[in-house]
Design a protein around this motif. Sequence first.
Motif, PDB file in Angstrom:
ATOM      1  N   GLU A 122      51.957  50.053  73.164  1.00 32.66           N
ATOM      2  CA  GLU A 122      50.542  50.438  73.243  1.00 32.66           C
ATOM      3  C   GLU A 122      50.355  51.658  74.144  1.00 32.66           C
ATOM      4  O   GLU A 122      49.521  52.526  73.866  1.00 32.66           O
ATOM      5  CB  GLU A 122      49.731  49.260  73.774  1.00 32.66           C
ATOM      6  N   ALA A 123      51.134  51.751  75.219  1.00 38.28           N
ATOM      7  CA  ALA A 123      51.048  52.913  76.113  1.00 38.28           C
ATOM      8  C   ALA A 123      51.444  54.186  75.374  1.00 38.28           C
ATOM      9  O   ALA A 123      50.802  55.234  75.546  1.00 38.28           O
ATOM     10  CB  ALA A 123      51.930  52.709  77.336  1.00 38.28           C
ATOM     11  N   MET A 124      52.472  54.113  74.546  1.00 38.71           N
ATOM     12  CA  MET A 124      52.868  55.301  73.778  1.00 38.71           C
ATOM     13  C   MET A 124      51.756  55.722  72.812  1.00 38.71           C
ATOM     14  O   MET A 124      51.478  56.917  72.643  1.00 38.71           O
ATOM     15  CB  MET A 124      54.152  55.029  72.987  1.00 38.71           C
ATOM     16  N   GLY A 125      51.102  54.755  72.183  1.00 37.95           N
ATOM     17  CA  GLY A 125      49.984  55.078  71.301  1.00 37.95           C
ATOM     18  C   GLY A 125      48.824  55.710  72.049  1.00 37.95           C
ATOM     19  O   GLY A 125      48.203  56.664  71.567  1.00 37.95           O
ATOM     20  N   LEU A 126      48.532  55.190  73.236  1.00 39.94           N
ATOM     21  CA  LEU A 126      47.447  55.767  74.036  1.00 39.94           C
ATOM     22  C   LEU A 126      47.789  57.163  74.546  1.00 39.94           C
ATOM     23  O   LEU A 126      46.919  58.025  74.652  1.00 39.94           O
ATOM     24  CB  LEU A 126      47.096  54.835  75.192  1.00 39.94           C
ATOM     25  N   PHE A 127      49.068  57.392  74.853  1.00 37.30           N
ATOM     26  CA  PHE A 127      49.475  58.736  75.259  1.00 37.30           C
ATOM     27  C   PHE A 127      49.306  59.728  74.107  1.00 37.30           C
ATOM     28  O   PHE A 127      48.862  60.858  74.308  1.00 37.30           O
ATOM     29  CB  PHE A 127      50.921  58.753  75.751  1.00 37.30           C
ATOM     30  N   CYS A 128      49.640  59.295  72.899  1.00 34.65           N
ATOM     31  CA  CYS A 128      49.448  60.167  71.730  1.00 34.65           C
ATOM     32  C   CYS A 128      47.967  60.472  71.528  1.00 34.65           C
ATOM     33  O   CYS A 128      47.587  61.611  71.231  1.00 34.65           O
ATOM     34  CB  CYS A 128      50.020  59.521  70.476  1.00 34.65           C
ATOM     35  N   LEU A 129      47.131  59.480  71.693  1.00 38.79           N
ATOM     36  CA  LEU A 129      45.695  59.689  71.546  1.00 38.79           C
ATOM     37  C   LEU A 129      45.159  60.613  72.642  1.00 38.79           C
ATOM     38  O   LEU A 129      44.310  61.467  72.391  1.00 38.79           O
ATOM     39  CB  LEU A 129      44.984  58.337  71.585  1.00 38.79           C
ATOM     40  N   MET A 130      45.681  60.451  73.851  1.00 36.95           N
ATOM     41  CA  MET A 130      45.260  61.311  74.951  1.00 36.95           C
ATOM     42  C   MET A 130      45.660  62.761  74.690  1.00 36.95           C
ATOM     43  O   MET A 130      44.870  63.685  74.933  1.00 36.95           O
ATOM     44  CB  MET A 130      45.890  60.833  76.263  1.00 36.95           C
ATOM     45  N   VAL A 131      46.850  62.985  74.166  1.00 38.14           N
ATOM     46  CA  VAL A 131      47.285  64.348  73.847  1.00 38.14           C
ATOM     47  C   VAL A 131      46.400  64.950  72.751  1.00 38.14           C
ATOM     48  O   VAL A 131      46.035  66.117  72.810  1.00 38.14           O
ATOM     49  CB  VAL A 131      48.774  64.353  73.442  1.00 38.14           C
ATOM     50  N   ALA A 132      46.009  64.130  71.772  1.00 40.59           N
ATOM     51  CA  ALA A 132      45.114  64.627  70.716  1.00 40.59           C
ATOM     52  C   ALA A 132      43.774  65.051  71.297  1.00 40.59           C
ATOM     53  O   ALA A 132      43.236  66.114  70.944  1.00 40.59           O
ATOM     54  CB  ALA A 132      44.916  63.545  69.658  1.00 40.59           C
ATOM     55  N   PHE A 133      43.217  64.268  72.200  1.00 43.33           N
ATOM     56  CA  PHE A 133      41.945  64.639  72.813  1.00 43.33           C
ATOM     57  C   PHE A 133      42.089  65.848  73.725  1.00 43.33           C
ATOM     58  O   PHE A 133      41.178  66.669  73.831  1.00 43.33           O
ATOM     59  CB  PHE A 133      41.345  63.461  73.574  1.00 43.33           C
ATOM     60  N   LEU A 134      43.230  65.976  74.398  1.00 43.69           N
ATOM     61  CA  LEU A 134      43.468  67.167  75.217  1.00 43.69           C
ATOM     62  C   LEU A 134      43.537  68.422  74.355  1.00 43.69           C
ATOM     63  O   LEU A 134      43.003  69.474  74.716  1.00 43.69           O
ATOM     64  CB  LEU A 134      44.762  67.015  76.024  1.00 43.69           C
ATOM     65  N   ILE A 135      44.188  68.302  73.204  1.00 44.18           N
ATOM     66  CA  ILE A 135      44.265  69.457  72.302  1.00 44.18           C
ATOM     67  C   ILE A 135      42.869  69.847  71.822  1.00 44.18           C
ATOM     68  O   ILE A 135      42.517  71.022  71.768  1.00 44.18           O
ATOM     69  CB  ILE A 135      45.193  69.156  71.105  1.00 44.18           C
ATOM     70  N   LEU A 136      42.051  68.855  71.484  1.00 40.10           N
ATOM     71  CA  LEU A 136      40.721  69.149  70.945  1.00 40.10           C
ATOM     72  C   LEU A 136      39.759  69.704  71.993  1.00 40.10           C
ATOM     73  O   LEU A 136      39.052  70.676  71.730  1.00 40.10           O
ATOM     74  CB  LEU A 136      40.111  67.892  70.341  1.00 40.10           C
ATOM     75  N   PHE A 137      39.724  69.094  73.150  1.00 36.19           N
ATOM     76  CA  PHE A 137      38.645  69.402  74.088  1.00 36.19           C
ATOM     77  C   PHE A 137      39.054  70.193  75.326  1.00 36.19           C
ATOM     78  O   PHE A 137      38.196  70.721  76.011  1.00 36.19           O
ATOM     79  CB  PHE A 137      37.965  68.105  74.524  1.00 36.19           C
ATOM     80  N   ALA A 138      40.338  70.280  75.641  1.00 38.49           N
ATOM     81  CA  ALA A 138      40.740  70.968  76.868  1.00 38.49           C
ATOM     82  C   ALA A 138      41.300  72.353  76.607  1.00 38.49           C
ATOM     83  O   ALA A 138      41.385  73.159  77.514  1.00 38.49           O
ATOM     84  CB  ALA A 138      41.751  70.139  77.637  1.00 38.49           C
TER      85      ALA A 138
END
Length: 139
Positions: A122-138
Motif C-alpha cells: 500500500e505504501a508503494m501505491g501511495l508513493f506512486c499516487l504522490m508522485v502523480a500529484f507532484l507532477i500535476l501540481f508542483a
Amino acid sequence: MYACAKFISSPAVVRAGSRALYRPLSASVLSRPDVQSESSVAVMPQNPLTQVTLRGFQTSTISRDIDTAAKFIGAGAATVGVAGSGAGIGTVFGSLIIGYARNPSLKQQLFSYAILGFALSEAMGLFCLMVAFLILFAM
C-alpha cells in the motif's frame, strides 16, 4: 480566361487577402476595418464575416500546451503503480489464505507477515499516487 486571372490577382485582392490571413483571427474579427480605397472595397468588402471566411484557421504551437500534455501523460504513467499495489495486496492476502489452509497453527505469525506485506504494498501505491500529484501540481 485572361480577364478572370487578371481580376483575381489584382493587387487590391492580394493585399486584402494577405492582410486577413496574417492577422490573428480575434484581431481580424474584433478590430475596426482599415480604411480602404473605393476600388479595393468594390473588389473585396472588409467586413468581419468576409475575413473569417477568407481565413481558414490558424494553428499555433504554444509550449504551455505541450508542457500540460506532458504533465498529464507523466501523471497517468505514474498512477500505473497504484494498479500494481492492488495486485500486490491481492497476492499477499491470497498467500495468507493458502498458508493458513496448509498450516492452521501458524495463523498469528502468518497474519503479522500479511499485514506487513499489505502495508509495504500500500505504501508503494501511495508513493506512486504522490508522485502523480507532484507532477500535476508542483511542476
